[in-house]
Design an enzyme around this catalytic site. Structure first.
Site, PDB file in Angstrom:
ATOM      1  N   GLY A   1       0.809  -1.222   0.000  1.00  0.00           N
ATOM      2  CA  GLY A   1       0.000   0.000   0.000  1.00  0.00           C
ATOM      3  C   GLY A   1       0.836   1.262   0.000  1.00  0.00           C
ATOM      4  N   LEU A   2       2.064   1.177  -0.526  1.00  0.00           N
ATOM      5  CA  LEU A   2       2.942   2.349  -0.549  1.00  0.00           C
ATOM      6  C   LEU A   2       3.090   2.906  -1.968  1.00  0.00           C
ATOM      7  CD1 LEU A   2       5.653   1.028   1.960  1.00  0.00           C
ATOM      8  CD2 LEU A   2       3.672   2.489   2.449  1.00  0.00           C
TER       9      LEU A   2
ATOM     10  N   ASP B   1      -1.853   9.291  -5.597  1.00  0.00           N
ATOM     11  CA  ASP B   1      -0.552   8.616  -5.543  1.00  0.00           C
ATOM     12  C   ASP B   1       0.422   9.198  -6.560  1.00  0.00           C
ATOM     13  OD1 ASP B   1      -1.970   7.098  -3.768  1.00  0.00           O
ATOM     14  OD2 ASP B   1      -2.233   5.397  -5.119  1.00  0.00           O
TER      15      ASP B   1
HETATM   16  C1  GLA Z   1      -5.377   4.035  -3.599  1.00  0.00           C
HETATM   17  C2  GLA Z   1      -5.654   4.854  -4.856  1.00  0.00           C
HETATM   18  C3  GLA Z   1      -5.716   6.342  -4.535  1.00  0.00           C
HETATM   19  C4  GLA Z   1      -6.654   6.633  -3.369  1.00  0.00           C
HETATM   20  C5  GLA Z   1      -6.370   5.688  -2.203  1.00  0.00           C
HETATM   21  C6  GLA Z   1      -7.391   5.828  -1.104  1.00  0.00           C
HETATM   22  O1  GLA Z   1      -4.092   4.303  -3.127  1.00  0.00           O
HETATM   23  O2  GLA Z   1      -4.663   4.627  -5.818  1.00  0.00           O
HETATM   24  O3  GLA Z   1      -6.097   7.062  -5.681  1.00  0.00           O
HETATM   25  O4  GLA Z   1      -7.986   6.559  -3.766  1.00  0.00           O
HETATM   26  O5  GLA Z   1      -6.341   4.330  -2.597  1.00  0.00           O
HETATM   27  O6  GLA Z   1      -7.307   7.069  -0.512  1.00  0.00           O
END
Ligand code: GLA
Length: 381
Positions: free
Chosen positions: A124-125, A172
């Site tokens: 999740g990074l 991101d």
């Molecule tokens: C993922 C998605 C982002 C955002 C987050 C939740 O990282 O790529 O665009 O929606 O989840 O905040």
């Protein structure tokens, strides 16, 4: 870096023209607000993805990775990667190839790319956004195409949406391209305007721990898209362009019959307020007070948006019991990382408490990273 150039020569039998790097990100606060036209506050990590690259004049993208076997080649011209039904072992290459296909419209062409990453995947990074952004910078530089960074972030988001088929928001890619050391990036995902907000945990006697919960996530799985669709449905029922526009929360909740949609709206609207409050606290020099915001965000993501997972809840709970100021899950949900804000002199105790809670449950040990707000994407050589 020299290592990657050498590896490029060995892999492709010619010299790289340069090396580019794009970081992964931590989102301090503002989760699932980006695709609701809302506010986010991420910063860049010191880890990320590097790409050594050289042009090819035959309209082909050829990609290799030090973290995967084999070479993937694909024409730059073509439809979308997602429509080509690539087998899962080459799915990592959809990001650079997708990026090259989107940028082709702006004048870039084929290339050989060698990729190296020190970001854990599925943590999740934003290793995918880092891969898109490093590729984007490489292609633009190689072909002398000038695109400003906010626009490049939108193009990278488009590559992920259209080419990879993941309906992500803008956060991101913007974090990776626009972040600066010692700052979090306050981004308004509607206007695209951003501001650098000073955030230096160590200077404030704090440590921000990133904890890879080792429950790996795959956002292409559908849960993310379902949440996004629920938000869009709620916005349509409320007669607004996006949930960003809900000003009267109580009134909006009263008008929605579906309890699930009510919970989603509750999260998004309050989370936008938490971003604004957090920016206020940082600007006031009160970074320690962010703990309360992180805790409120976590409860909202767990109970209203319903995307937390057992390892995240356990890590946050153990951290708080050990005296951390706050913590929350980050990213899309259903796996990945949590962040914990703690007084620096308690960080060891907090780490130990999380590790012990994991050991008690027989889970794979979590991994810890000191998250320091670092530089955005750049050319290295
Ligand atoms: C993922 C998605 C982002 C955002 C987050 C939740 O990282 O790529 O665009 O929606 O989840 O905040």
């Amino acid at each position: 870096m020299t290592g990657l150039r050498t590896a490029f020569g060995e892999a492709f039998g010619r010299a790289a023209e340069g090396v580019w790097h794009a970081p992964g990100r931590i989102n301090l606060i503002g989760e699932h607000t980006d695709y609701n036209d809302g506010l986010v506050l991420p910063f860049a990590l010191s880890r990320g993805v590097s790409v050594a690259a050289a042009r090819r004049d035959d309209g082909v993208v050829e990609v290799r990775s030090l973290q995967a076997d084999g070479t993937v080649t694909a024409p730059v011209e073509g439809g979308t990667v997602v429509s080509e039904g690539w087998p899962s072992e080459r799915s990592w290459a959809a990001y650079p190839v997708g990026m090259a296909r989107v940028l082709r419209e702006r004048g870039t062409g084929g290339a050989s790319l060698l990729i190296d990453s020190d970001l854990p995947q599925g943590a999740g990074l934003s290793s995918s956004a880092a891969l898109e952004c490093a590729t984007a910078l490489a292609l633009c530089d190689l072909y002398g195409v000038e695109i400003d960074r906010p626009e490049l972030a939108r193009l990278a988001q488009r590559a992920e949406n259209e080419q990879v088929g993941m309906p992500c928001g803008l956060m991101d890619q913007s974090a990776s391209l626009l972040a600066t050391p010692g700052h979090a990036l306050m981004l308004d995902c509607r206007s695209g305007l951003s501001a650098q907000v000073p955030f230096d945990p160590s200077q404030a006697g704090l440590t921000l721990l990133a904890v890879d919960t080792r429950a790996s996530h795959a956002l292409t799985g559908g849960d993310y898209g379902r949440r996004r669709a629920e938000c869009e449905e709620a916005a349509a029922l409320l007669g607004v362009d996006a949930l960003r526009d809900v000003k009267d929360l109580a009134g909006a909740l009263g008008r929605l019959g579906d309890p699930v949609l009510r919970r989603r709206v509750q999260h998004v609207v309050t989370e936008n307020h938490r971003v604004e409050a957090s920016v206020g606290l940082l600007r006031a020099g009160a970074a320690g007070e962010l703990g309360a915001m992180l805790n409120a965000s976590h409860l909202s993501l767990r109970d209203q948006f319903e995307i937390s997972w057992p390892e995240a809840d356990t890590a946050v709970d153990a951290a708080l019991r050990a005296g951390a100021r706050g913590g929350r899950m980050i990213g899309g949900g259903f796996g990945g990382s949590v962040i914990v804000l703690t007084a620096a002199d308690r960080a060891g105790r907090v780490r130990d408490a999380i590790a012990a809670a994991y050991a008690k449950r027989g889970w794979t040990a979590p991994e810890f990273l000191d998250a320091v707000p670092s530089a955005g994407a750049r050319r290295l050589a």
